[in-house]
Scaffold this motif. Structure first.
Motif, PDB file in Angstrom:
ATOM      1  N   THR A  58      26.347  55.931   0.256  1.00 53.83           N
ATOM      2  CA  THR A  58      27.021  54.800  -0.579  1.00 53.83           C
ATOM      3  C   THR A  58      25.828  53.844  -0.937  1.00 53.83           C
ATOM      4  OG1 THR A  58      27.441  53.441   1.473  1.00 53.83           O
ATOM      5  CG2 THR A  58      29.012  54.701   0.610  1.00 53.83           C
ATOM      6  N   GLU A  59      24.619  53.676  -0.609  1.00 51.72           N
ATOM      7  CA  GLU A  59      23.509  52.858  -0.769  1.00 51.72           C
ATOM      8  C   GLU A  59      22.329  53.844  -1.339  1.00 51.72           C
ATOM      9  OE1 GLU A  59      22.575  49.934   2.022  1.00 51.72           O
ATOM     10  OE2 GLU A  59      24.536  48.895   1.698  1.00 51.72           O
ATOM     11  N   ASP A 109      25.281  51.249 -10.197  1.00 54.94           N
ATOM     12  CA  ASP A 109      24.209  50.525 -10.448  1.00 54.94           C
ATOM     13  C   ASP A 109      22.928  51.216 -10.574  1.00 54.94           C
ATOM     14  OD1 ASP A 109      25.916  48.155 -10.843  1.00 54.94           O
ATOM     15  OD2 ASP A 109      25.305  47.439  -8.983  1.00 54.94           O
ATOM     16  N   SER A 110      22.498  52.012  -9.685  1.00 54.62           N
ATOM     17  CA  SER A 110      21.510  52.721  -9.568  1.00 54.62           C
ATOM     18  C   SER A 110      21.410  53.801 -10.580  1.00 54.62           C
ATOM     19  CB  SER A 110      21.466  53.648  -8.352  1.00 54.62           C
ATOM     20  OG  SER A 110      22.257  54.695  -8.206  1.00 54.62           O
ATOM     21  N   GLU A 111      22.458  54.385 -11.197  1.00 53.64           N
ATOM     22  CA  GLU A 111      22.262  55.248 -12.352  1.00 53.64           C
ATOM     23  C   GLU A 111      21.969  54.342 -13.647  1.00 53.64           C
ATOM     24  OE1 GLU A 111      22.136  58.337 -12.576  1.00 53.64           O
ATOM     25  OE2 GLU A 111      22.307  58.595 -10.375  1.00 53.64           O
ATOM     26  N   VAL A 124      11.853  57.707 -13.154  1.00 49.40           N
ATOM     27  CA  VAL A 124      12.589  57.138 -11.746  1.00 49.40           C
ATOM     28  C   VAL A 124      13.098  58.205 -11.179  1.00 49.40           C
ATOM     29  CG1 VAL A 124      14.243  55.433 -11.320  1.00 49.40           C
ATOM     30  CG2 VAL A 124      12.924  55.225 -13.530  1.00 49.40           C
ATOM     31  N   GLU A 125      13.174  57.669  -9.726  1.00 52.48           N
ATOM     32  CA  GLU A 125      13.894  58.783  -8.790  1.00 52.48           C
ATOM     33  C   GLU A 125      14.749  57.784  -7.764  1.00 52.48           C
ATOM     34  OE1 GLU A 125      11.929  59.833  -4.731  1.00 52.48           O
ATOM     35  OE2 GLU A 125      12.081  61.680  -6.115  1.00 52.48           O
ATOM     36  N   VAL A 126      16.118  58.434  -7.921  1.00 51.78           N
ATOM     37  CA  VAL A 126      16.929  57.581  -6.944  1.00 51.78           C
ATOM     38  C   VAL A 126      17.284  58.433  -5.752  1.00 51.78           C
ATOM     39  CG1 VAL A 126      19.460  56.817  -7.252  1.00 51.78           C
ATOM     40  CG2 VAL A 126      18.449  56.755  -9.259  1.00 51.78           C
ATOM     41  N   LYS A 127      17.055  57.586  -4.659  1.00 52.97           N
ATOM     42  CA  LYS A 127      17.380  58.603  -3.292  1.00 52.97           C
ATOM     43  C   LYS A 127      18.603  57.852  -2.754  1.00 52.97           C
ATOM     44  CE  LYS A 127      12.584  59.821  -2.457  1.00 52.97           C
ATOM     45  NZ  LYS A 127      11.726  59.753  -1.665  1.00 52.97           N
TER      46      LYS A 127
END
Length: 127
Positions: A58-59, A109-111, A124-127
């Protein structure tokens, strides 16, 4: 007089990302430790690995991986917009790649952050 954990957490929550990074570095030097995750946790075994995917993430943490030199100013502007950092802090974050832009962000928000940074030319990388 001793400071409570709640007071420490409140003080840290009011810091910028760069100030927290500096604080961690200072603590590592003072106490002779590292903030890296212990390797033993990764070797916990298949039971721990099977339990981890059961929870939906979720985070997320948005990490700036790289950017073209000619797009640096645009990337700094987007970082300032997304994080509320000052010019110096945003510049330091961009020049310190790879660096975490924001942690504890929900998926939408991360996207959105990833999209804006990629439009500015960053990877960018989202983990």
């Amino acid at each position: 007089m001793a400071v409570s954990k709640d007071e420490i957490l409140e003080a840290i929550s009011n810091m910028t990302v760069m100030q927290v990074v500096e604080l961690i570095s200072d603590m590592e030097k003072k106490f002779g430790v590292t903030a890296a995750a212990p390797v033993a946790a990764a070797a916990a075994g298949p039971a721990a690995a099977a339990a981890a995917p059961a929870e939906a993430q979720t985070e997320f943490a948005v990490t700036l991986k790289e950017y073209p030199a000619d797009k640096k100013v645009g990337v700094i502007k987007v970082i300032r917009e997304l994080t509320g950092l000052g010019l110096k802090e945003a510049k330091d974050l961009v020049e310190g790649v790879p660096s975490v832009v924001k942690e504890g962000v929900n998926k939408a928000d991360s996207e959105n952050m990833k999209k804006k940074l990629e439009e500015a030319g960053a990877k960018v990388e989202v983990k």
